[in-house]
Motif scaffolding. Structure first.
Motif, PDB file in Angstrom:
ATOM      1  N   UNK A 128       0.823  -1.201   0.000  1.00 26.34           N
ATOM      2  CA  UNK A 128       0.000   0.000   0.000  1.00 26.34           C
ATOM      3  C   UNK A 128       0.861   1.258   0.000  1.00 26.34           C
ATOM      4  N   UNK A 129       1.664   1.440  -1.070  1.00 22.28           N
ATOM      5  CA  UNK A 129       2.424   2.686  -1.130  1.00 22.28           C
ATOM      6  C   UNK A 129       1.481   3.876  -1.253  1.00 22.28           C
ATOM      7  N   UNK A 130       1.922   5.016  -0.743  1.00 23.36           N
ATOM      8  CA  UNK A 130       1.097   6.219  -0.824  1.00 23.36           C
ATOM      9  C   UNK A 130       1.252   6.839  -2.206  1.00 23.36           C
ATOM     10  N   UNK A 131       0.269   7.600  -2.638  1.00 22.83           N
ATOM     11  CA  UNK A 131       0.393   8.287  -3.937  1.00 22.83           C
ATOM     12  C   UNK A 131       1.390   9.431  -3.854  1.00 22.83           C
ATOM     13  N   UNK A 132       2.627   9.083  -3.618  1.00 25.64           N
ATOM     14  CA  UNK A 132       3.695  10.075  -3.472  1.00 25.64           C
ATOM     15  C   UNK A 132       4.930   9.515  -4.162  1.00 25.64           C
ATOM     16  N   UNK A 181       6.885   8.526  -8.949  1.00 22.40           N
ATOM     17  CA  UNK A 181       5.762   7.977  -8.197  1.00 22.40           C
ATOM     18  C   UNK A 181       6.039   6.544  -7.765  1.00 22.40           C
ATOM     19  N   UNK A 240      -4.389   1.896   2.215  1.00 22.70           N
ATOM     20  CA  UNK A 240      -3.573   3.105   2.173  1.00 22.70           C
ATOM     21  C   UNK A 240      -3.700   3.873   3.479  1.00 22.70           C
ATOM     22  N   UNK A 253       3.907   4.422  -7.254  1.00 21.51           N
ATOM     23  CA  UNK A 253       2.912   3.513  -7.835  1.00 21.51           C
ATOM     24  C   UNK A 253       3.369   2.959  -9.178  1.00 21.51           C
ATOM     25  N   UNK A 268       0.770  12.048 -12.250  1.00 25.11           N
ATOM     26  CA  UNK A 268       1.652  12.141 -11.091  1.00 25.11           C
ATOM     27  C   UNK A 268       1.466  10.922 -10.188  1.00 25.11           C
ATOM     28  N   UNK A 269       0.231  10.493 -10.050  1.00 22.30           N
ATOM     29  CA  UNK A 269      -0.045   9.346  -9.186  1.00 22.30           C
ATOM     30  C   UNK A 269      -0.444   8.152 -10.031  1.00 22.30           C
ATOM     31  N   UNK A 270       0.261   7.955 -11.134  1.00 19.89           N
ATOM     32  CA  UNK A 270      -0.109   6.903 -12.086  1.00 19.89           C
ATOM     33  C   UNK A 270      -0.268   5.573 -11.384  1.00 19.89           C
TER      34      UNK A 270
END
Lengths: 275, 326
Positions: A119-123, A168, B196, A170, B320-322
């Motif tokens: 669960x990586x953060x959207x960062x 990212x 998350x 993700x 950015x958050x692909x």
């Protein structure tokens, strides 16, 4: 039969450090008659065990046996579940984790957690690793850089991502994401790493990497790992606890559990005759 | 003094007159002061005509209206619409997102939460003119006269904020579009995976830190969608604006180079209202027809442009958050 199986699976055949009985090891976490309820349904029944320091303890058992519930009790993630309650006590280094004077945030900083689904953060990768420090108010660039590098190296991810720290998280592969989550969990410099089936969504290559990593990490950290995969428990752990229907059936050295379990139920489960 | 000068100028204007004899022998007198520009259509070459057409369109976009809006350009209306829409979006987004955070993350399920949800949904179904009446009663006469009494007392009885203005118009529309933003933001907050949030909490983050640092960035593209929907709805609205600040002709722009640059109390022109005014209020609606169509086209183009800009921002966020949930 389980003896051969065990030997075949165990990559380090001379795991001679594991022969001490649980009682003689110095426990870092003490579970003292712990009951846990989801609403009216009791999930854990009088659990009593000591998790030894700087060793790997595996919690095994069929689905719904309460092993994840116990793991999530350690860092009080179960507090988030609506209508849950507990009886009994869990001590970390002698102090009750339910002590009202102990902040749950500081408790969680002492325990890194790795989840079943990464669960990586959207960062960015970098921001993921230093997240724990950021929320603790640490913003000094040099400290963060050092922690990011140390954690990523410890999670065996540094060489793969050192040129794309700003990208990212993700975009990483599944195995890389899970190692990133491990890096994130150890960035806070915790005493304990809790792993909730960390490899269940990974392919065998990525699983091998994580298992090698666990072997490295246990030099510095106490690791508790929940796994469905008995071979994995046999490979990585020093101690194994077998749970069934919310009860702790047997807790002993991994070798003992897999070679000569004292309970019939344990043997049945390990040899796959369970059902 | 000024009046004498104006009279002077007027007589000067009338002094020179252009005499024209038309092809059918009629003589026509045109005071030169009434001439805005002249050209000879039959003497124009093809590229010149094309240039002429482009120039005419540019003048339409960039000039102020003349002759009671039936001639000239529509620039103040374009600009007014733009400023009002942007101001509305800026006002509605934080409010809607905060409401969504409260409803989704903090409110305990129960009668109160259900009541608020029903109220939000009902708000979305209220006719826009009702919002206009509310805006007039609450913002203009209520808040506006209060502000006037406290801060602009020396200007009374001439109202400063106690009359329609671009701020009150934006607030009224923000109120009208807030349900859209709330619903979209709530949906996108709900779609942030539980794992998350747990990951963040397990790192030792507090609930608010988790929301601010992890949940909101992950939900940002969805929130942008709500923003786009709200903007599209707000930009095309006319009825409530007629009550809270739109006028047929505004001599000044709500945003200009004079301090404090943004003048929230000023009345403004709006493309939607301009269409109504041209098509149904002008003395010769037949002659105004081309203006009506052209203005409509410009309004639609403006809405499309604003939406495209927001969609580009959303695309950037997503890239950015692909691999995120959207």
């Amino acid at each position: 039969m389980p003896a051969e199986l065990f030997k075949a699976l165990r990559r380090e055949p001379d795991a001679g450090t594991n022969v001490t009985a649980p009682e003689t090891a110095r426990p870092l976490i003490d579970v003292e008659g712990y009951n846990f309820y989801y609403g009216s349904k009791q999930a854990l029944f009088g659990i009593r065990m000591g998790i030894p320091e700087k060793q790997v303890t595996a919690l095994i058992g069929p689905s719904g046996c309460g092993k994840s519930t116990l793991l999530r009790s350690f860092n009080r993630m179960n507090d988030l579940v609506e209508g849950s309650r507990h009886e009994g006590n869990i001590r970390l280094g002698g102090r009750s984790i339910f002590d009202p004077a102990l902040e749950v945030i500081s408790l969680r900083r002492r325990m890194g957690m790795v989840f079943q689904k990464s669960n990586p953060f959207p960062k960015s990768i970098y921001e993921n690793v230093v997240y724990g420090l950021r929320v603790a108010g640490q913003n000094d660039r040099r400290t963060l850089d050092a922690v990011a590098e140390r954690s990523l190296k410890a999670a065996a991810l540094w060489d793969e991502v050192k040129d794309q720290l700003g990208e990212s998280a993700l975009k990483l592969s599944g195995g890389q994401m899970q190692r990133l989550c491990i890096a994130r969990a150890i960035a806070n410099n915790p005493e304990i790493i809790l792993m909730d089936e960390p490899c269940s969504a990974l392919d065998p290559v990525a699983t091998t990497k994580i298992e090698e990593l666990i072997f490295e990490l246990k030099k510095d950290y106490t690791i508790v790992i929940v796994t469905h995969n008995m071979q994995q428990a046999a490979r990585v752990s020093d101690w194994t606890a077998f749970f069934y229907l919310g009860r702790l059936v047997e807790f002993d050295g991994t070798k003992k559990i897999f070679l000569s379990p004292s309970q019939k139920q344990t043997e049945d489960y390990i040899t796959g005759r369970f059902g | 003094m000024l009046a004498r000068r104006a009279k002077d100028l007027r007589s000067q204007e009338a002094a020179s007159v252009l005499h024209i004899r038309l092809a059918d022998g009629r003589a026509v007198r045109i005071p030169t002061g009434k001439i805005i520009r002249y050209y000879q259509p039959n003497a124009l070459s093809a590229p010149e005509r094309l240039g002429m057409a482009v120039m005419n369109f540019w003048r339409f976009l960039s000039e102020d209206p003349r002759e009671a809006n039936t001639e000239g350009g529509i620039f103040p209306a374009i600009f007014g619409t733009f400023v009002m829409t942007v101001l509305m979006s800026v006002l509605v987004t934080p409010f809607g997102v905060l409401a969504a955070i409260y409803l989704r993350e903090y409110a305990k399920p129960g009668l109160w939460l259900r009541g608020v949800r029903i109220a939000v949904n009902n708000l979305a179904g209220v006719p826009s003119i009702v919002f206009g009446v509310f805006g007039l009663g609450f913002f203009v006469y209520g808040v506006g006269s209060f502000v006037d009494r406290w801060f602009f007392g020396e200007a009374l009885p001439t109202p400063t904020f106690g009359t329609g203005g671009v701020l009150w118009a934006s607030l009224t529309l923000a109120l009208m579009t807030v349900p859209v933003v709330i619903v979209a933001a709530e949906e996108s907050l709900a779609s942030v995976p539980k794992g998350t949030r747990e990951g963040s909490l397990a790192c030792g983050a507090s609930k608010w830190q988790t929301i601010r640092r992890v949940v909101l960035p992950a939900a940002a593209p969805g929130i942008m969608t709500g923003f786009i929907l709200a903007m599209a709805r707000g930009a095309g609205e006319v009825a409530p604006l007629m009550l809270v600040g739109v006028v047929k002709y505004a001599p000044t722009l709500p945003l200009d180079g004079i301090f404090p640059f943004l003048h929230p109390e000023r009345k403004f022109m709006h493309l939607g209202f301009h269409i109504y005014d041209l098509g149904f209020q002008s003395p010769d609606s037949e002659a105004a027809k081309p203006m009506v169509f052209a203005t409509t086209l410009v309004l639609i183009a403006l809405v499309v442009l604003l939406n495209l800009a927001a969609i580009l921002v959303r695309k950037n966020l997503r890239r950015k958050y692909a691999g995120g949930t959207f």
